[in-house]
Design an enzyme around this catalytic site. Structure first.
Site: not given
Length: 436
Positions: A22-23, A120, A125, A309, A401
């Protein structure tokens, strides 16, 4: 809100497939703004962030067809008409990657209005590096009513040295540079595979890019880009999560449809922690541990280092390793929100600033826990799969997500996990959830 109910104790056995990243998909969808022609993206993951990006493009006048099932995770995007080049707050607030439309919008239309992202949970960010770069390329930036407005008759090539490595900043200015007049040189760039994936799509669209995947990227601006077809990279973070899942449960798991070359830091650290990893060709990895894990320290870094991550997932593994592990978070200042929930399950973790000390091997017991962000959610799923009893994970919309049908994938290799809906869910909370 939906919940996951997970009963621990089952080793994961079999084959599990990785979805598209997804990134990578999000900036590639934003890149479709740069052309009037159709852009076709394959291997698009079926996750909430992709639907949010679709809504964003449609709100600006684009046409987006998301296809799953027989369409094989393919999306077709046409931004022939961009009638409203505004990234509205109602959409941007739910996904930080929405700011990636800033560069391509001003490059294509000469005008971009993007709602300023808020705070966030895992740390700031800021997009100040995006703004600084666009100003260097000749854009006029103003701030009004919570929006950033960028204007430029045509962006000019420039020499831009990022003050710090930024993935989204690299991607945003790369997209801006491809339609700028003259040469743009970007230094101190992010080297993540997601940046390389975006550059591959842009090149297929007619952009002239050299150096993607290194710290210096050179772009020769062109007058116009055309449509293209591109296949999104496998999700290296999902693959890493499944590698940890196989190791922490003492299973024998094959991770299919992945790219081992993107996982070197994760594989190296899991081997140091006692997992046995075998590379099975160009797109498959086998992981085994037999439950014999040992402590190993980890420090998050920009790619090709150990990814932030994967920090939360590795911490879950460390709770089941013999000895004491030290995890240092160097990317985000507040990315230990999962610690409190792991401690509720019996983990022995102490946090001091950006460092967490994990003493294993801790017997975990089932508990009701709260998911606070995307990767924290993954760590709690991993912990629950080795905990004694039945755990309930609340607010799993965070998981949705970035992980495609994760409960179905895990159940297919032996995990006892099911989704439980809550008919009394507060829909307003879901609609305004921050992206992490």
């Amino acid at each position: 809100m939906d919940k996951f109910v997970i009963r621990g104790g089952n080793p994961l056995l079999g084959t599990i497939r990785v979805s598209g990243a997804k990134n990578s998909a999000l900036p590639c969808m934003a890149a479709a703004i740069l052309t009037e022609d159709e852009v076709v993206l394959e291997n698009i993951p079926q996750v909430r962030d992709i639907e949010t990006e679709r809504k964003l493009l449609v709100s600006m006048g684009g046409e987006v067809e998301l296809g799953y099932g027989r369409a094989q995770h393919r999306t077709t995007i046409s931004c022939r008409l961009l009638s409203d080049p505004v990234a509205k707050y109602e959409i941007v607030k739910t996904m930080r990657a929405s700011s990636l439309v800033l560069g391509p919008l001003v490059a294509r239309t000469g005008l971009a209005r993007v709602a300023m992202p808020g705070g966030c949970a895992i740390g700031g960010r800021p997009i100040d590096l995006h703004i600084k770069g666009l100003e260097t390329m000749g854009a006029t930036i103003t701030y009004e009513h919570g929006y950033i407005e960028a204007r430029a008759e045509r962006l000019k090539g420039a020499h831009i040295n990022f003050d710090k490595i930024t993935v989204t900043g690299t991607e945003d200015l790369l997209m801006a540079a491809v339609l700028a007049e003259g040469e743009t040189v970007l230094e101190n760039c992010a080297r993540e595979p997601e940046v390389t994936d975006l550059a591959a799509l842009l090149t297929a669209m007619g952009a002239k890019i050299e150096g993607a995947g290194t710290s210096i990227i050179r772009v020769q601006g062109v007058d116009k880009l055309h449509g293209a077809r591109h296949r999104i990279n496998p999700d290296r973070i999902e693959a890493g999560t499944f590698l940890v899942a196989g190791a922490i449960t003492g299973g024998d798991l094959c991770i299919a449809n992945c790219n081992p070359a993107h996982l070197s830091a994760i594989i190296g650290k899991l081997e140091e922690a006692g997992a046995r990893i075998d590379i099975l060709g160009k797109d498959s990895i086998r992981v085994r541990s037999e439950g014999q894990l040992k402590a190993a320290d980890v420090s998050t870094e920009e790619y090709p280092g150990f990814p932030t991550d994967m920090q939360a997932q590795y911490m879950a593994l460390a709770t089941q390793a013999d000895g004491t592990s030290v995890v240092t978070e160097n990317i985000f200042e507040n990315r230990f929100m999962h610690v409190q929930e792991l401690v509720r399950m019996g983990a022995n973790i102490k946090v001091d600033g950006r460092t967490a000390t994990i003493r294993g091997k801790s017997p975990l017991s089932a508990a009701a826990v709260m998911c606070s962000d995307l990767r924290a959610s993954a760590s709690l799923v991993l912990a629950a799969m080795v905990a004694d009893g039945e755990s309930i994970l609340d607010r799993v919309y965070h998981m949705d997500r970035g992980y495609e049908h994760i409960e179905e994938k895990l159940r297919g290799v032996g995990a006892q996990i099911r989704r439980m809906g809550n008919i009394f869910a507060d829909k307003r909370e879901l609609a305004t959830a921050e992206a992490y």
